[in-house]
Design a protein around this motif. Structure first.
Motif, short mmCIF file in Angstrom:
data_model
loop_
_atom_site.label_atom_id
_atom_site.label_comp_id
_atom_site.label_asym_id
_atom_site.label_seq_id
_atom_site.Cartn_x
_atom_site.Cartn_y
_atom_site.Cartn_z
N LEU A 140 0.84 -1.19 0.00
CA LEU A 140 0.00 0.00 0.00
C LEU A 140 0.88 1.24 0.00
CD1 LEU A 140 -2.83 -0.90 2.54
CD2 LEU A 140 -2.73 -1.34 0.07
N SER A 142 0.23 4.24 1.23
CA SER A 142 0.19 5.04 2.45
C SER A 142 -0.88 4.47 3.39
CB SER A 142 -0.15 6.50 2.13
OG SER A 142 -1.51 6.62 1.77
N ALA A 146 -5.51 2.16 3.72
CA ALA A 146 -5.83 0.98 4.51
C ALA A 146 -7.33 0.70 4.60
CB ALA A 146 -5.23 1.11 5.90
N TRP A 228 -0.98 -0.62 6.57
CA TRP A 228 0.01 -0.15 5.58
C TRP A 228 1.37 -0.79 5.84
CZ3 TRP A 228 4.38 2.65 7.11
CH2 TRP A 228 5.23 3.02 6.05
#
Length: 283
Positions: A140, A142, A146, A228
């Motif tokens: 991911l 950032s 999430a 993340w």
């Protein structure tokens, strides 16, 4: 929305708790609440069916409640994620999440019996917020991403055997993966109903005596950061569970270290996520 699984171990029926408190069967929509169901936007389909009034009622009276997610691929745990817990155990507050894996087969229902391992003298409790993954999370960009990968939340008891965990190996696995060591549930609460998981009270009592009373606002690393962070090192798949850490009040950090014995009863609660209750017995 609150999803749950009802019935004998291995024969659970998927269900949903309606806003009026009635329980409805999901057998017409899915065979189970598992990774495949979550990956296929199953919660959206349940929400639509519930709103349309097309689900058959189910009487849960007298029936066992199982873990709300069947067969998690893995249980990823974050240790020492509350400052007060790190302090009570005498270790430095970590500057990166402390991560370990727990055998996914430890996951049992929220009211199931928990077994104290043979040879154990230091079986301990840990109330934790559990995150259930709904979409694959891989690298991911950032923490802001999430939320798109979270199916919901549940209560988890990250039961631990401290001697096995801390004295026998540099790894924690031996003290974390004993059978029945991860009661989960009673519900999988979807994010829209769980509300602000950055500010939920967590409580645990042993034989009626309060032991833990914390709040997720005191996490060192919050839920979006953890999802993340973990995605940088492993692929999080639908149905995976993340235990996000426990506040102070475990036996390891209390005067006299009052570890669990056969016959002890542990009760857990997290705001909006329900309650658990387990009686411990000797394996």
């Amino acid at each position: 929305m609150k999803l749950l699984r009802i019935g004998p171990a291995g024969e659970e029926v998927p269900a949903v708790l309606g806003p009026d408190g009635r329980v409805f069967a999901l057998s017409g929509l899915t065979g189970d609440i598992d990774g495949a169901f979550l990956a296929a936007d199953g919660t959206d389909r349940v929400r639509a069916a519930l709103a349309a009034g097309g689900l058959p009622p189910l009487d849960p009276a007298g029936l066992r409640i199982g873990a709300p997610v069947a067969r998690p691929g893995k249980v990823v745990c974050v240790g020492l994620n509350y400052r007060d817990h790190a302090e009570e155990t005498g270790v430095a507050v970590p500057d990166r999440p402390v991560v370990f894996l727990k055998d996914a087969a430890t996951v049992v229902g929220p009211y199931d019996r928990v077994l104290i391992p043979r040879g154990s003298t230091r079986t301990d409790w840990e109330v934790e917020l559990a995150v259930v993954i709904g979409r694959e999370a891989r690298y991911l960009a950032s923490p802001a991403e999430a939320s798109d990968h979270i199916a919901g939340y549940a209560i988890s008891n990250d039961v631990s055997e401290r001697e096995f965990q801390l004295d026998y190996s540099a790894q924690w696995d031996l003290g974390k993966s004993c059978e029945t060591f991860n009661p989960l549930g009673p519900w999988l609460v979807t994010p829209d109903e769980a509300g602000d998981v950055g500010s939920l009270g967590l409580r645990l009592a042993v034989n009626g005596e309060p032991r833990q009373n914390g709040d997720t606002k005191n996490m060192i690393f919050d839920v979006p950061y953890l999802v993340w962070y973990l995605s940088q090192y492993m692929v999080l798949r639908p149905g995976d569970v993340i235990n996000t850490g426990t506040p102070a009040g475990v036996a390891l950090g209390l005067p006299g270290r009052p570890y669990l014995r056969a016959g002890d009863t542990v009760e857990l609660a997290i705001d909006g996520l329900g309650t658990q209750r387990q009686t411990f017995s000797q394996a």
